[in-house]
Design an enzyme around this catalytic site. Structure first.
Site, short mmCIF file in Angstrom:
data_model
loop_
_atom_site.label_atom_id
_atom_site.label_comp_id
_atom_site.label_asym_id
_atom_site.label_seq_id
_atom_site.Cartn_x
_atom_site.Cartn_y
_atom_site.Cartn_z
N LYS A 92 6.25 0.22 -3.96
CA LYS A 92 6.46 1.31 -4.91
C LYS A 92 6.91 0.80 -6.28
O LYS A 92 7.33 -0.33 -6.45
CB LYS A 92 7.42 2.33 -4.33
CG LYS A 92 6.77 3.08 -3.17
CD LYS A 92 7.52 4.30 -2.72
CE LYS A 92 6.71 5.04 -1.65
NZ LYS A 92 7.45 6.17 -1.08
N ARG A 105 8.38 2.10 6.78
CA ARG A 105 6.94 2.34 6.67
C ARG A 105 6.37 1.33 5.68
O ARG A 105 6.78 1.29 4.52
CB ARG A 105 6.69 3.78 6.21
CG ARG A 105 5.24 4.18 6.09
CD ARG A 105 5.15 5.65 5.66
NE ARG A 105 3.76 6.09 5.53
CZ ARG A 105 3.05 5.97 4.41
NH1 ARG A 105 3.60 5.42 3.33
NH2 ARG A 105 1.80 6.40 4.36
#
Length: 290
Positions: free
Chosen positions: A238, A273
């Protein structure tokens, strides 16, 4: 599974048979110790970090099974990008992307999560053999709660301020930790009261949060993991890693991802994740041994 030295166990309850599950009085339970890995399997052409990487069922299935063979607990299949600014995908298009892979994975006996915001997609995916719904909107749509409850499938409830197309424009909070934690606990309780048998909660790193918001939530993970619901953390590749370490290309952010997820594991997260799922299994096992 990737057990670590923490004494805490984690589990998810289902009302139907699930690979690796143990029969209980009310259905089946998948249990593990420490921090396990949820592997990301995108079948989208526009995912922010690996869009179009696995084009074709054979290639996608091979990548998914490699994750399973490395020790990943759950495979999370997604057919619609939720990157900032992403446009919605029609139901039939999303189903066309994910259903062939779900059916192939069912034959391989793996635990399958489906990353979707649409009740219609969730219902068809569960009918095809998926086991868990991962909804970035936190099951805002009452129909999504009904689908999961009716099927007896657990769900992941994530916090997101706004929606993917607008969530990163101007996210604002009075106290991001207090607000996100309170929302997740309340929403998880509401969903389970409505009949969903099990819930994961996810603080939604990168979903309607600035860098400072994300860091505050990551530092406060021990408070969240002390609650009654298992916590999923998804910081894989991210943008906050770029902000911290100057890594503009998403696919180059796996080292930063590992650093964030190892912190999450030390803070009591039940699942992380990740795109580089096999590397996570290895790193978590080494950290556990230490």
């Amino acid at each position: 599974m990737t057990p670590d030295s923490r004494p805490d166990g984690h589990s998810l309850d289902f009302r139907f048979p699930v690979p690796g599950g143990v029969r209980t009085a009310n259905g089946w339970r998948v249990a593990w110790t420490g921090t396990a890995v949820m592997g990301i399997v995108n079948v989208t052409p526009d995912s922010f970090s690996d869009g179009g990487h696995h084009l074709g069922l054979d290639a996608t299935l091979a990548a998914a099974l490699a994750m399973r063979n490395a020790g990943v607990l759950i495979l999370d299949v997604g057919g619609e990008s939720t990157r900032p600014g992403a446009d919605p995908v029609p139901v039939e298009q999303e189903l066309g992307r994910i259903l062939p892979l779900i059916r192939a994975l069912v034959e391989e006996g793996v635990v399958i999560s489906v990353d979707t915001m649409k009740p219609e997609v969730a219902e068809e995916a569960l009918r095809a053999g998926a086991h868990l719904i991962n909804d970035v909107t936190g099951l805002r749509d009452p129909a999504m709660v009904e689908v999961c409850a009716r099927a007896g499938a657990p769900a992941c409830v994530m916090h997101m301020q706004g929606e993917p197309r607008t969530m990163q424009l101007q996210p604002q909070y009075g106290d991001v930790v207090a607000e996100v934690h309170a929302y997740l606990q309340a929403r998880a309780d509401e969903v389970m009261t409505a009949g969903v048998p099990g819930v994961l909660i996810d603080p939604g790193i990168g979903f309607g949060k600035t860098l400072e918001h994300n860091l505050a939530l990551l530092r406060a993970l021990p408070q969240l993991t002390a609650g009654s619901h298992p916590v999923l953390v998804g910081a894989s590749r991210k943008r906050l890693i770029d902000f911290i370490a100057d890594v503009p290309t998403a696919s180059d952010r796996d080292p930063g991802t590992l650093a964030l997820h190892l912190h999450a594991a030390r803070s009591g997260a039940a699942l992380v994740r990740a795109h580089a799922a096999a590397a996570h299994v290895q790193a978590l096992r080494v950290q556990a041994a230490l």
